[in-house]
Design a protein around this motif. Structure first.
Motif, PDB file in Angstrom:
ATOM      1  N   PRO A   1       0.828  -1.212   0.000  1.00  0.00           N
ATOM      2  CA  PRO A   1       0.000   0.000   0.000  1.00  0.00           C
ATOM      3  C   PRO A   1       0.860   1.260   0.000  1.00  0.00           C
ATOM      4  O   PRO A   1       1.891   1.317   0.671  1.00  0.00           O
ATOM      5  CB  PRO A   1      -0.811  -0.112   1.289  1.00  0.00           C
ATOM      6  CG  PRO A   1      -0.090  -1.078   2.133  1.00  0.00           C
ATOM      7  CD  PRO A   1       0.699  -1.971   1.229  1.00  0.00           C
ATOM      8  N   ARG A   2       0.418   2.236  -0.745  1.00  0.00           N
ATOM      9  CA  ARG A   2       1.113   3.529  -0.802  1.00  0.00           C
ATOM     10  C   ARG A   2       0.527   4.447   0.271  1.00  0.00           C
ATOM     11  O   ARG A   2      -0.384   5.217   0.028  1.00  0.00           O
ATOM     12  CB  ARG A   2       0.970   4.138  -2.187  1.00  0.00           C
ATOM     13  CG  ARG A   2       1.718   3.347  -3.243  1.00  0.00           C
ATOM     14  CD  ARG A   2       1.609   3.971  -4.604  1.00  0.00           C
ATOM     15  NE  ARG A   2       1.983   5.395  -4.566  1.00  0.00           N
ATOM     16  CZ  ARG A   2       1.612   6.264  -5.509  1.00  0.00           C
ATOM     17  NH1 ARG A   2       0.884   5.882  -6.532  1.00  0.00           N
ATOM     18  NH2 ARG A   2       1.988   7.521  -5.414  1.00  0.00           N
ATOM     19  N   LEU A   3       1.056   4.324   1.465  1.00  0.00           N
ATOM     20  CA  LEU A   3       0.528   5.067   2.601  1.00  0.00           C
ATOM     21  C   LEU A   3       0.668   6.576   2.433  1.00  0.00           C
ATOM     22  O   LEU A   3      -0.064   7.342   3.062  1.00  0.00           O
ATOM     23  CB  LEU A   3       1.198   4.604   3.888  1.00  0.00           C
ATOM     24  CG  LEU A   3       0.960   3.125   4.216  1.00  0.00           C
ATOM     25  CD1 LEU A   3       1.674   2.753   5.502  1.00  0.00           C
ATOM     26  CD2 LEU A   3      -0.514   2.801   4.299  1.00  0.00           C
ATOM     27  N   THR A   4       1.563   6.997   1.569  1.00  0.00           N
ATOM     28  CA  THR A   4       1.693   8.433   1.327  1.00  0.00           C
ATOM     29  C   THR A   4       0.482   9.001   0.597  1.00  0.00           C
ATOM     30  O   THR A   4       0.341  10.218   0.491  1.00  0.00           O
ATOM     31  CB  THR A   4       2.970   8.742   0.517  1.00  0.00           C
ATOM     32  OG1 THR A   4       2.956   7.974  -0.684  1.00  0.00           O
ATOM     33  CG2 THR A   4       4.214   8.432   1.332  1.00  0.00           C
ATOM     34  N   LEU A   5      -0.395   8.139   0.118  1.00  0.00           N
ATOM     35  CA  LEU A   5      -1.626   8.607  -0.518  1.00  0.00           C
ATOM     36  C   LEU A   5      -2.683   9.024   0.507  1.00  0.00           C
ATOM     37  O   LEU A   5      -3.651   9.684   0.166  1.00  0.00           O
ATOM     38  CB  LEU A   5      -2.202   7.508  -1.430  1.00  0.00           C
ATOM     39  CG  LEU A   5      -1.359   7.130  -2.638  1.00  0.00           C
ATOM     40  CD1 LEU A   5      -1.998   5.966  -3.393  1.00  0.00           C
ATOM     41  CD2 LEU A   5      -1.166   8.315  -3.561  1.00  0.00           C
TER      42      LEU A   5
ATOM     43  N   LYS B   1      -3.687  15.034   7.277  1.00  0.00           N
ATOM     44  CA  LYS B   1      -4.513  15.654   8.314  1.00  0.00           C
ATOM     45  C   LYS B   1      -5.377  14.636   9.047  1.00  0.00           C
ATOM     46  O   LYS B   1      -5.640  14.787  10.234  1.00  0.00           O
ATOM     47  CB  LYS B   1      -5.376  16.767   7.720  1.00  0.00           C
ATOM     48  CG  LYS B   1      -4.577  18.003   7.379  1.00  0.00           C
ATOM     49  CD  LYS B   1      -5.478  19.107   6.871  1.00  0.00           C
ATOM     50  CE  LYS B   1      -4.658  20.335   6.517  1.00  0.00           C
ATOM     51  NZ  LYS B   1      -5.515  21.428   6.031  1.00  0.00           N
ATOM     52  N   ILE B   2      -5.819  13.584   8.360  1.00  0.00           N
ATOM     53  CA  ILE B   2      -6.661  12.590   9.036  1.00  0.00           C
ATOM     54  C   ILE B   2      -5.845  11.805  10.059  1.00  0.00           C
ATOM     55  O   ILE B   2      -6.352  11.438  11.115  1.00  0.00           O
ATOM     56  CB  ILE B   2      -7.385  11.657   8.048  1.00  0.00           C
ATOM     57  CG1 ILE B   2      -8.520  10.924   8.777  1.00  0.00           C
ATOM     58  CG2 ILE B   2      -6.434  10.671   7.399  1.00  0.00           C
ATOM     59  CD1 ILE B   2      -9.477  10.202   7.861  1.00  0.00           C
ATOM     60  N   ILE B   3      -4.591  11.578   9.769  1.00  0.00           N
ATOM     61  CA  ILE B   3      -3.730  10.867  10.719  1.00  0.00           C
ATOM     62  C   ILE B   3      -3.580  11.684  11.996  1.00  0.00           C
ATOM     63  O   ILE B   3      -3.715  11.158  13.103  1.00  0.00           O
ATOM     64  CB  ILE B   3      -2.363  10.554  10.072  1.00  0.00           C
ATOM     65  CG1 ILE B   3      -2.557   9.578   8.901  1.00  0.00           C
ATOM     66  CG2 ILE B   3      -1.390   9.990  11.102  1.00  0.00           C
ATOM     67  CD1 ILE B   3      -1.347   9.393   8.027  1.00  0.00           C
ATOM     68  N   PHE B   4      -3.323  12.975  11.848  1.00  0.00           N
ATOM     69  CA  PHE B   4      -3.191  13.837  13.022  1.00  0.00           C
ATOM     70  C   PHE B   4      -4.516  13.998  13.758  1.00  0.00           C
ATOM     71  O   PHE B   4      -4.544  14.056  14.995  1.00  0.00           O
ATOM     72  CB  PHE B   4      -2.611  15.194  12.619  1.00  0.00           C
ATOM     73  CG  PHE B   4      -1.157  15.121  12.256  1.00  0.00           C
ATOM     74  CD1 PHE B   4      -0.177  15.028  13.230  1.00  0.00           C
ATOM     75  CD2 PHE B   4      -0.760  15.124  10.929  1.00  0.00           C
ATOM     76  CE1 PHE B   4       1.170  14.954  12.903  1.00  0.00           C
ATOM     77  CE2 PHE B   4       0.581  15.058  10.579  1.00  0.00           C
ATOM     78  CZ  PHE B   4       1.547  14.961  11.570  1.00  0.00           C
ATOM     79  N   ALA B   5      -5.620  14.068  13.015  1.00  0.00           N
ATOM     80  CA  ALA B   5      -6.942  14.197  13.639  1.00  0.00           C
ATOM     81  C   ALA B   5      -7.234  12.994  14.524  1.00  0.00           C
ATOM     82  O   ALA B   5      -7.666  13.137  15.668  1.00  0.00           O
ATOM     83  CB  ALA B   5      -8.017  14.355  12.562  1.00  0.00           C
TER      84      ALA B   5
ATOM     85  N   LEU C   1     -15.819  16.043  13.352  1.00  0.00           N
ATOM     86  CA  LEU C   1     -15.306  15.313  12.198  1.00  0.00           C
ATOM     87  C   LEU C   1     -14.099  14.456  12.578  1.00  0.00           C
ATOM     88  O   LEU C   1     -13.941  13.339  12.081  1.00  0.00           O
ATOM     89  CB  LEU C   1     -14.940  16.293  11.075  1.00  0.00           C
ATOM     90  CG  LEU C   1     -14.792  15.707   9.684  1.00  0.00           C
ATOM     91  CD1 LEU C   1     -16.049  14.959   9.244  1.00  0.00           C
ATOM     92  CD2 LEU C   1     -14.461  16.818   8.697  1.00  0.00           C
ATOM     93  N   ASP C   2     -13.252  14.929  13.487  1.00  0.00           N
ATOM     94  CA  ASP C   2     -12.112  14.141  13.961  1.00  0.00           C
ATOM     95  C   ASP C   2     -12.593  12.921  14.737  1.00  0.00           C
ATOM     96  O   ASP C   2     -12.041  11.824  14.603  1.00  0.00           O
ATOM     97  CB  ASP C   2     -11.203  14.992  14.851  1.00  0.00           C
ATOM     98  CG  ASP C   2     -10.514  16.117  14.096  1.00  0.00           C
ATOM     99  OD1 ASP C   2     -10.838  16.347  12.910  1.00  0.00           O
ATOM    100  OD2 ASP C   2      -9.654  16.777  14.695  1.00  0.00           O
ATOM    101  N   HIS C   3     -13.622  13.118  15.567  1.00  0.00           N
ATOM    102  CA  HIS C   3     -14.198  11.994  16.303  1.00  0.00           C
ATOM    103  C   HIS C   3     -14.832  10.987  15.341  1.00  0.00           C
ATOM    104  O   HIS C   3     -14.719   9.774  15.534  1.00  0.00           O
ATOM    105  CB  HIS C   3     -15.237  12.480  17.322  1.00  0.00           C
ATOM    106  CG  HIS C   3     -14.633  13.051  18.558  1.00  0.00           C
ATOM    107  ND1 HIS C   3     -14.231  12.273  19.624  1.00  0.00           N
ATOM    108  CD2 HIS C   3     -14.346  14.336  18.894  1.00  0.00           C
ATOM    109  CE1 HIS C   3     -13.743  13.041  20.579  1.00  0.00           C
ATOM    110  NE2 HIS C   3     -13.803  14.308  20.161  1.00  0.00           N
ATOM    111  N   LEU C   4     -15.492  11.484  14.322  1.00  0.00           N
ATOM    112  CA  LEU C   4     -16.090  10.608  13.315  1.00  0.00           C
ATOM    113  C   LEU C   4     -15.012   9.761  12.656  1.00  0.00           C
ATOM    114  O   LEU C   4     -15.165   8.544  12.523  1.00  0.00           O
ATOM    115  CB  LEU C   4     -16.847  11.432  12.273  1.00  0.00           C
ATOM    116  CG  LEU C   4     -17.404  10.677  11.074  1.00  0.00           C
ATOM    117  CD1 LEU C   4     -18.387   9.589  11.503  1.00  0.00           C
ATOM    118  CD2 LEU C   4     -18.055  11.651  10.105  1.00  0.00           C
TER     119      LEU C   4
END
Length: 101
Positions: free
Chosen positions: A14-18, A22-26, A79-82
């Motif tokens: 998997p190309r995790l850079t894709l 921001k979702i990772i930090f959220a 949205l972060d909680h979601l």
């Protein structure tokens, strides 16, 4: 070194850079809040899948009502909680899914 490729083998990986950063930090921020609240990193596994379905739905409804809304308790965006609840649902391994085998 005949026949040896000097290129990194990335086929099927998997190309995790894709993944948008921001979702990772959220998710990390919500997880840090949860770890402080429940004093353990794995407390989320003690709940049922249904609990996270309900939580995801509540946070999604709050987000739909106001795209900039924040969770009252954590002060973090709904949205972060979601995103975190969806991550838990994807990960699985809840108390109601574990077998005694």
């Amino acid at each position: 070194m005949t026949g040896v490729s000097l290129l990194k083998d990335t086929v099927g990986k998997p190309r995790l850079t894709l993944v948008p950063r921001k979702i990772i930090f959220a998710i990390a921020r919500v997880r840090e809040f949860g770890n402080r609240k429940y004093l353990t990193e794995d407390s989320w596994k003690l709940n049922s899948r249904k609990a996270y379905q309900d939580a995801a739905y509540r946070h999604f409804m709050a987000y739909l009502d106001d795209n900039n809304s924040v969770d009252e308790e954590s002060g973090l965006p709904h949205l972060d909680h979601l995103a975190t609840n969806i991550a838990f649902l994807i990960e699985g391994g809840f108390k109601d899914e574990k077998s005694d085998n």
